[in-house]
Design an enzyme around this catalytic site. Structure first.
Site, PDB file in Angstrom:
ATOM      1  N   HIS A 147       0.792  -1.107   0.056  1.00 53.69           N
ATOM      2  CA  HIS A 147      -0.095  -0.105   0.049  1.00 53.69           C
ATOM      3  C   HIS A 147       0.950   1.305   0.121  1.00 53.69           C
ATOM      4  O   HIS A 147       0.647   2.332  -0.772  1.00 53.69           O
ATOM      5  CB  HIS A 147      -0.894   0.001   1.227  1.00 53.69           C
ATOM      6  CG  HIS A 147      -2.015  -0.975   1.534  1.00 53.69           C
ATOM      7  ND1 HIS A 147      -1.644  -2.016   2.305  1.00 53.69           N
ATOM      8  CD2 HIS A 147      -3.181  -1.378   0.767  1.00 53.69           C
ATOM      9  CE1 HIS A 147      -2.524  -2.768   2.307  1.00 53.69           C
ATOM     10  NE2 HIS A 147      -3.543  -2.707   1.373  1.00 53.69           N
TER      11      HIS A 147
ATOM     12  N   SER B 142      -2.477  -8.115   3.406  1.00 55.34           N
ATOM     13  CA  SER B 142      -2.758  -7.933   4.765  1.00 55.34           C
ATOM     14  C   SER B 142      -3.028  -9.238   5.339  1.00 55.34           C
ATOM     15  O   SER B 142      -2.936  -9.359   6.573  1.00 55.34           O
ATOM     16  CB  SER B 142      -3.879  -6.911   5.138  1.00 55.34           C
ATOM     17  OG  SER B 142      -3.814  -5.713   4.216  1.00 55.34           O
TER      18      SER B 142
END
Ligand code: PAF
Length: 281
Positions: free
Chosen positions: A36, A185
């Site tokens: 990210h 994640s």
């Protein structure tokens, strides 16, 4: 870095502050990792203003999926974003995005039904719907998205094109750890014994590239070997396919548009990865 947690504030910014500026947008579900952050860094370096959204979108999780256990840590996310020069972090609540009586859904046909869409029915309707809502609120010039979710990028590019939206997606390379595992994640779910099994996904990509570079062009031969590689590693293949990167249709013969795309379960964790099959010389 300004925190925005209402839809009216976000709309006011887009209407009053953003016109005439290039706006980079990085939509996320939080629990940020270097993948990210690489999107954020690129947006900050290329655009006048950068908006990051953090919203764990319930509409893209199936009934038996990990919505409740999906990792969340807002304080940590904000600490990671602050030094990067992000201008706005938008974090709407579920009730704001899907108020009671909510009825509208966006479907990108065909592209949403294959690969991850076949294993996760309704997933891409949830993704397309939330991203259209976010784009409509933020009105970004560019949306920075990771190629780890290759099908997601294709679905959303098609949605933006079909609905005549001017936002352009900037697809960005997959970020991997030192052993080749694509950052996600969900890697936080992997136990120490799962981790070596998880590495088999990126090994499939490098093995496909080796086979293609030594002259193998038949997808079925490449895929046969990769299925064995995955199974021997202890990962359980969900799907593994060689597709045309533009249409996501399966290809029987590899060419310069071929993409290997796969999903596998490592324990209870479902991981995805993809890569080009034929590399440039
Ligand atoms: O890739 C993600 O994290 C999500 O699918 C997205 C694009 C933020 C939509 O919820």
């Amino acid at each position: 870095m300004q925190l925005i947690n209402t839809i009216t504030e976000m709309q006011a910014l887009a209407q009053n502050t953003f016109p005439g500026k290039s706006i980079g947008f990085v939509p996320t579900m939080g629990f940020l990792h270097q993948g990210h952050l690489s999107l954020v860094e690129r947006s900050v370096s290329e655009c006048d203003l950068t908006v990051v959204s953090i919203f764990v979108n319930p509409a893209q999780f199936g009934a038996n999926e990990d919505l409740d256990s999906y990792p969340r840590d807002m304080d940590r996310d904000l600490k990671l974003l602050e030094p990067l020069g992000v201008d706005y972090v938008f974090f709407p609540s579920n009730g704001m995005m899907y108020p009671s009586g909510y009825k509208t859904w966006v479907e990108v046909r065909e592209l949403s039904d294959v690969l991850c869409g076949a294993s996760r029915p309704g997933h891409f309707v949830g993704v397309a719907t939330v991203v259209l809502k976010l784009v409509n609120l933020v009105k970004p010039t560019y949306m920075y998205m990771g190629e780890k979710d290759f099908q997601q990028v294709t679905v959303l590019q098609t949605m933006l094109r079909d609905l005549n939206l001017s936002t352009r997606i900037v697809p960005c390379p997959i970020i991997r750890d030192g052993n080749g595992l694509a950052l996600s994640s969900r890697n936080t779910y992997l136990s120490p014994t799962d981790y070596p099994k998880a590495l088999s996904l990126s090994r499939c990509i490098t093995r496909a590239q080796e086979l293609a570079s030594s002259g193998e062009r038949l997808s079925e031969n490449i895929l046969r070997e990769l299925n064995i590689l995955l199974q021997n590693s202890g990962a359980k293949p969900d799907y593994i396919s060689i597709v045309d990167s533009r249409s996501l249709s399966p290809q029987s013969v590899v060419d310069c548009n071929s993409r290997l795309i796969l999903a596998a379960f490592v324990g209870k964790t479902r991981l995805i990865d993809n890569g080009r099959v034929l590399l440039d010389n």
